[in-house]
Design an enzyme around this catalytic site. Sequence first.
Site, PDB file in Angstrom:
ATOM      1  N   CYS A 125       0.807  -1.231   0.000  1.00 10.15           N
ATOM      2  CA  CYS A 125       0.000   0.000   0.000  1.00 10.15           C
ATOM      3  C   CYS A 125       0.843   1.286   0.000  1.00 10.15           C
ATOM      4  CB  CYS A 125      -0.976  -0.004   1.168  1.00 10.15           C
ATOM      5  SG  CYS A 125      -0.257  -0.560   2.701  1.00 10.15           S
ATOM      6  N   HIS A 241      -2.169   6.729   4.065  1.00  6.62           N
ATOM      7  CA  HIS A 241      -0.703   6.688   4.145  1.00  6.62           C
ATOM      8  C   HIS A 241      -0.128   7.929   3.458  1.00  6.62           C
ATOM      9  CE1 HIS A 241      -1.106   2.771   5.674  1.00  6.62           C
ATOM     10  NE2 HIS A 241      -0.418   2.055   4.792  1.00  6.62           N
TER      11      HIS A 241
HETATM   12  N1  LIG Z   1      -4.820  -3.027   5.430  1.00  8.49           N
HETATM   13  C1  LIG Z   1      -4.224  -2.486   4.388  1.00  8.49           C
HETATM   14  O1  LIG Z   1      -4.210  -1.217   4.205  1.00  8.49           O
HETATM   15  C2  LIG Z   1      -3.550  -3.337   3.378  1.00  8.49           C
HETATM   16  C3  LIG Z   1      -3.099  -2.732   2.217  1.00  8.49           C
HETATM   17  C4  LIG Z   1      -2.436  -3.504   1.274  1.00  8.49           C
HETATM   18  C5  LIG Z   1      -2.256  -4.837   1.510  1.00  8.49           C
HETATM   19  N2  LIG Z   1      -2.733  -5.417   2.642  1.00  8.49           N
HETATM   20  C6  LIG Z   1      -2.558  -6.866   2.807  1.00  8.49           C
HETATM   21  O2  LIG Z   1      -3.839  -7.472   2.642  1.00  8.49           O
HETATM   22  C7  LIG Z   1      -3.946  -8.643   3.462  1.00  8.49           C
HETATM   23  C8  LIG Z   1      -5.165  -8.504   4.358  1.00  8.49           C
HETATM   24  O3  LIG Z   1      -5.013  -7.373   5.193  1.00  8.49           O
HETATM   25  P1  LIG Z   1      -6.169  -6.800   6.133  1.00  8.49           P
HETATM   26  O4  LIG Z   1      -5.672  -5.473   6.570  1.00  8.49           O
HETATM   27  O5  LIG Z   1      -7.495  -6.918   5.482  1.00  8.49           O
HETATM   28  O6  LIG Z   1      -6.104  -7.832   7.386  1.00  8.49           O
HETATM   29  P2  LIG Z   1      -7.217  -8.139   8.510  1.00  8.49           P
HETATM   30  O7  LIG Z   1      -8.113  -6.968   8.692  1.00  8.49           O
HETATM   31  O8  LIG Z   1      -6.456  -8.632   9.675  1.00  8.49           O
HETATM   32  O9  LIG Z   1      -8.081  -9.336   7.867  1.00  8.49           O
HETATM   33  C9  LIG Z   1      -7.565 -10.640   7.730  1.00  8.49           C
HETATM   34  C10 LIG Z   1      -8.599 -11.549   7.084  1.00  8.49           C
HETATM   35  O10 LIG Z   1      -8.017 -12.858   6.989  1.00  8.49           O
HETATM   36  C11 LIG Z   1      -8.964 -13.808   7.480  1.00  8.49           C
HETATM   37  N3  LIG Z   1      -8.286 -14.997   8.037  1.00  8.49           N
HETATM   38  C12 LIG Z   1      -7.454 -15.049   9.087  1.00  8.49           C
HETATM   39  N4  LIG Z   1      -7.059 -16.329   9.292  1.00  8.49           N
HETATM   40  C13 LIG Z   1      -7.665 -17.078   8.333  1.00  8.49           C
HETATM   41  C14 LIG Z   1      -7.673 -18.456   8.022  1.00  8.49           C
HETATM   42  N5  LIG Z   1      -6.936 -19.337   8.719  1.00  8.49           N
HETATM   43  N6  LIG Z   1      -8.417 -18.875   6.965  1.00  8.49           N
HETATM   44  C15 LIG Z   1      -9.175 -18.010   6.247  1.00  8.49           C
HETATM   45  N7  LIG Z   1      -9.219 -16.677   6.504  1.00  8.49           N
HETATM   46  C16 LIG Z   1      -8.471 -16.217   7.527  1.00  8.49           C
HETATM   47  C17 LIG Z   1      -9.680 -13.057   8.579  1.00  8.49           C
HETATM   48  O11 LIG Z   1     -10.881 -13.746   8.893  1.00  8.49           O
HETATM   49  P3  LIG Z   1     -11.461 -13.793  10.400  1.00  8.49           P
HETATM   50  O12 LIG Z   1     -12.397 -12.628  10.512  1.00  8.49           O
HETATM   51  O13 LIG Z   1     -12.171 -15.103  10.422  1.00  8.49           O
HETATM   52  O14 LIG Z   1     -10.295 -13.723  11.344  1.00  8.49           O
HETATM   53  C18 LIG Z   1      -9.900 -11.721   7.877  1.00  8.49           C
HETATM   54  O15 LIG Z   1     -10.990 -11.827   6.994  1.00  8.49           O
HETATM   55  C19 LIG Z   1      -2.596  -8.732   4.189  1.00  8.49           C
HETATM   56  O16 LIG Z   1      -1.719  -9.556   3.478  1.00  8.49           O
HETATM   57  C20 LIG Z   1      -2.082  -7.306   4.175  1.00  8.49           C
HETATM   58  O17 LIG Z   1      -0.677  -7.220   4.284  1.00  8.49           O
HETATM   59  C21 LIG Z   1      -3.381  -4.694   3.578  1.00  8.49           C
END
Ligand SMILES: NC(=O)c1ccc[n+]([C@@H]2O[C@H](COP(=O)([O-])OP(=O)(O)OC[C@H]3O[C@@H](n4cnc5c(N)ncnc54)[C@H](OP(=O)(O)O)[C@@H]3O)[C@@H](O)[C@H]2O)c1
Length: 336
Positions: A125, A241
């Site tokens: 990001c 950001h």
């Molecule tokens: N946040 C950002 O600004 C951003 C920007 C670019 C890239 N990213 C990348 O995008 C990805 C997701 O980020 P996020 O910020 O959305 O994270 P997040 O809010 O922590 O969400 C994580 C997701 O993964 C699911 N999950 C966790 N363990 C799992 C499992 N064993 N099997 C299936 N699903 C599972 C969670 O489901 P539950 O609700 O069941 O726990 C939730 O839906 C990461 O790789 C991050 O680095 C994030």
Amino acid sequence: MNVGIVGATGLVGEKVIQILEERNFPVKNLLLFSSEKSAGTKMVFRKEDVEVAPLTKDVFKNLDIAFFALEESLAKHWIPIAQKECIVIDKSSAFRLAQDVPLVVPEVNGEKIKEHKNLIANPNCTTIPLVVVLSPLQKEFGLKRVIVSSYQSVSGAGRNALNELIYETEVLAISEEIIKDAESVFPARIAGNVIPQIGKFDKQGYASEEKKVIEETRKILELPNLPISATCVRVPVRIGHCESVNIELEKEANIDKVIKTLKSADGVKLADSDKYPMPIDAEGNDYVLVGRIRKDLAFENGIVLWLVTDNLRKGAATNAVQIAERLIKEDHELHK
Ligand SMILES: NC(=O)c1ccc[n+]([C@@H]2O[C@H](COP(=O)([O-])OP(=O)(O)OC[C@H]3O[C@@H](n4cnc5c(N)ncnc54)[C@H](OP(=O)(O)O)[C@@H]3O)[C@@H](O)[C@H]2O)c1
């Protein structure tokens, strides 16, 4: 089109649902997946409830496209399984630097999408807005050197991180001591603080986020030897950001020409000359907002600028959906 979102209950997954709807993406069936913990949750798409299902290996055969928003190690496990059945657009860092995986920001290198082998990666990001700004400058003036310092919001680290900021801010308001434990996302208090560490440090002292920005930028711009250095910092902001970017250009940096180049660049919006963009301006916006463009006083042909982006939208979900839109367009061209 049958579309799946893996990690649908997370900050990025939830935003993908919203953006598919906003952009009227041709979804026939939307299937949502999470861990067992959130399975059964209902999420709203086009005013209807969609129940989230637990992720299992046979779900992918029912999909045309799967948007992945899982953390890196889970993505490494699940994507090779998914990719046998459908096209995967991944938000994690798991495969970004793999040679046979296109790493795409549509405004910058959308043509790379057609090289995919059922997997297209989204950059980090912080990398996405950086290359949206660097690419037009590269084309017009050439790039000699880049130094970037980021000021990254807590939502960039996921839902638990956002909750940590909200909780700590409330606790601090009544002046109680904040106790960090093994469950804490950040290594130190984030409310009322600034943390100059995102990810683990390597032997040279660079954090993993900094290395992502460096290596991904080089890959996307196809400049494997570009001298580029990054310092990534977490700040107590919910969404958005910011980056302070010093750019040394190959050709003479006439500021008016730089402004003209950025003004006409795809995905960039310049602030009025007496204003500057801030995270509160970026939230809910799909542009890379740019301001404070000025000549760098330290080196020749240098410029300095400030940019801000909504990390959950253009930094993540919007970019992923734009990749899918481009995929559909390429597919139509192919079958004309
Ligand atoms: N946040 C950002 O600004 C951003 C920007 C670019 C890239 N990213 C990348 O995008 C990805 C997701 O980020 P996020 O910020 O959305 O994270 P997040 O809010 O922590 O969400 C994580 C997701 O993964 C699911 N999950 C966790 N363990 C799992 C499992 N064993 N099997 C299936 N699903 C599972 C969670 O489901 P539950 O609700 O069941 O726990 C939730 O839906 C990461 O790789 C991050 O680095 C994030």
